[in-house]
Every structure is written in structure tokens, then in C-alpha cells.
Design a protein around this motif. Sequence first.
Motif, PDB file in Angstrom:
ATOM      1  N   GLY A   4       0.018 -35.956 -62.755  1.00 37.95           N
ATOM      2  CA  GLY A   4       1.017 -35.703 -61.718  1.00 37.95           C
ATOM      3  C   GLY A   4       0.994 -36.761 -60.632  1.00 37.95           C
TER       4      GLY A   4
ATOM      5  N   GLU B 239      10.864 -36.003 -67.961  1.00 36.37           N
ATOM      6  CA  GLU B 239      11.277 -34.860 -67.128  1.00 36.37           C
ATOM      7  C   GLU B 239      11.798 -35.332 -65.766  1.00 36.37           C
ATOM      8  OE1 GLU B 239      11.964 -30.853 -66.664  1.00 36.37           O
ATOM      9  OE2 GLU B 239      11.111 -31.789 -68.438  1.00 36.37           O
ATOM     10  N   GLN B 240      11.276 -36.453 -65.287  1.00 29.39           N
ATOM     11  CA  GLN B 240      11.690 -37.007 -63.992  1.00 29.39           C
ATOM     12  C   GLN B 240      12.906 -37.930 -64.107  1.00 29.39           C
ATOM     13  OE1 GLN B 240      10.436 -36.143 -60.998  1.00 29.39           O
ATOM     14  NE2 GLN B 240       9.177 -34.677 -62.100  1.00 29.39           N
TER      15      GLN B 240
ATOM     16  N   GLU C 147       6.173 -36.178 -68.896  1.00 27.73           N
ATOM     17  CA  GLU C 147       6.364 -36.017 -67.450  1.00 27.73           C
ATOM     18  C   GLU C 147       7.395 -37.002 -66.908  1.00 27.73           C
ATOM     19  OE1 GLU C 147       5.077 -33.938 -65.098  1.00 27.73           O
ATOM     20  OE2 GLU C 147       3.902 -32.772 -66.508  1.00 27.73           O
TER      21      GLU C 147
ATOM     22  N   LEU D 201       1.587 -36.888 -72.807  1.00 31.55           N
ATOM     23  CA  LEU D 201       1.732 -36.148 -71.553  1.00 31.55           C
ATOM     24  C   LEU D 201       2.436 -36.991 -70.484  1.00 31.55           C
ATOM     25  CD1 LEU D 201       1.214 -33.588 -69.973  1.00 31.55           C
ATOM     26  CD2 LEU D 201      -1.077 -34.443 -69.454  1.00 31.55           C
TER      27      LEU D 201
ATOM     28  N   VAL E 296       2.460 -40.009 -62.084  1.00 30.79           N
ATOM     29  CA  VAL E 296       3.925 -39.906 -62.175  1.00 30.79           C
ATOM     30  C   VAL E 296       4.552 -40.105 -60.795  1.00 30.79           C
ATOM     31  CG1 VAL E 296       5.841 -38.305 -62.635  1.00 30.79           C
ATOM     32  CG2 VAL E 296       3.956 -38.513 -64.273  1.00 30.79           C
TER      33      VAL E 296
END
Length: 125
Positions: free
Chosen positions: A113, A27-28, A24, A20, A116
Motif C-alpha cells: 500500500g 485498481e488505482q 493494486e 499483488l 502504491v
Amino acid sequence: MLTEMTGVLIVSRDWQSRALLRAELIEQGCTVQAYESVRDARVALAARDFKPCLLVADLSEAAGPDEPGEVDQLAEVAMRMPVWVIASHSGALEIELEGRGFEAIIFRPVAVGELVQRIKRRLAA
């Protein structure tokens, strides 16, 4: 702004947490490699195929250090690059982590979140 050259190395025994966080960060815009053990991560670092800006090691209760000297190995890495450790509030581990040169010690619970976002701010600095 993060670029593909922004590398993060993740260590976690819990494959779901590892996957996970990796997803994430990708994705960033980060380049990420993830390993189950500190030993595997050190092998990757020694190969010099990947030059991360940050190592994030999850040593929380579910993924706790079960390899002798795992915290010592991370402390050796911390002499060469920034290392963040994620831990649970267990007295013995807290004491073992203090004063070892880790840039950050983050205690659970921490949302992916939020983690991240903290990593993004660190890498953008």
C-alpha cells in the motif's frame, strides 16, 4: 489523477509480490505490465508496444538478481526512463546499486500500500 495511459512496468521474480503490486496499481487506474526478469522487460520495451512512465524492479533478497548483469541492464534502462529498485539491506547489493542512475532505491520492508501511494504521487507529478 491517474489515467489508463499511466503505465508502470514491474519486474519481480516473486510472482506473489508481482501480482499483488500489479493488481493494486490496476485498481488505482494504471496500465501495468509485469515480468519475471529484467531481460523479459527489456524485450517488451524494445517492442515499443507499451510505453511505461516508470519501471519498478524488485531485487530484494527473495527476488534478488540471479542473472549476470541484471543491475547493469536496469542501469541502461534508467538512462531512458525512471527506474525504482526495491532491495533488501545486503551490503553487496546496496553498493552495486549506488550511483547507477536509479530514480529511487527503496529498501525492504515496504508495504504494498505504501509503495502504491509513492508510485501514485510520482506519476501524478
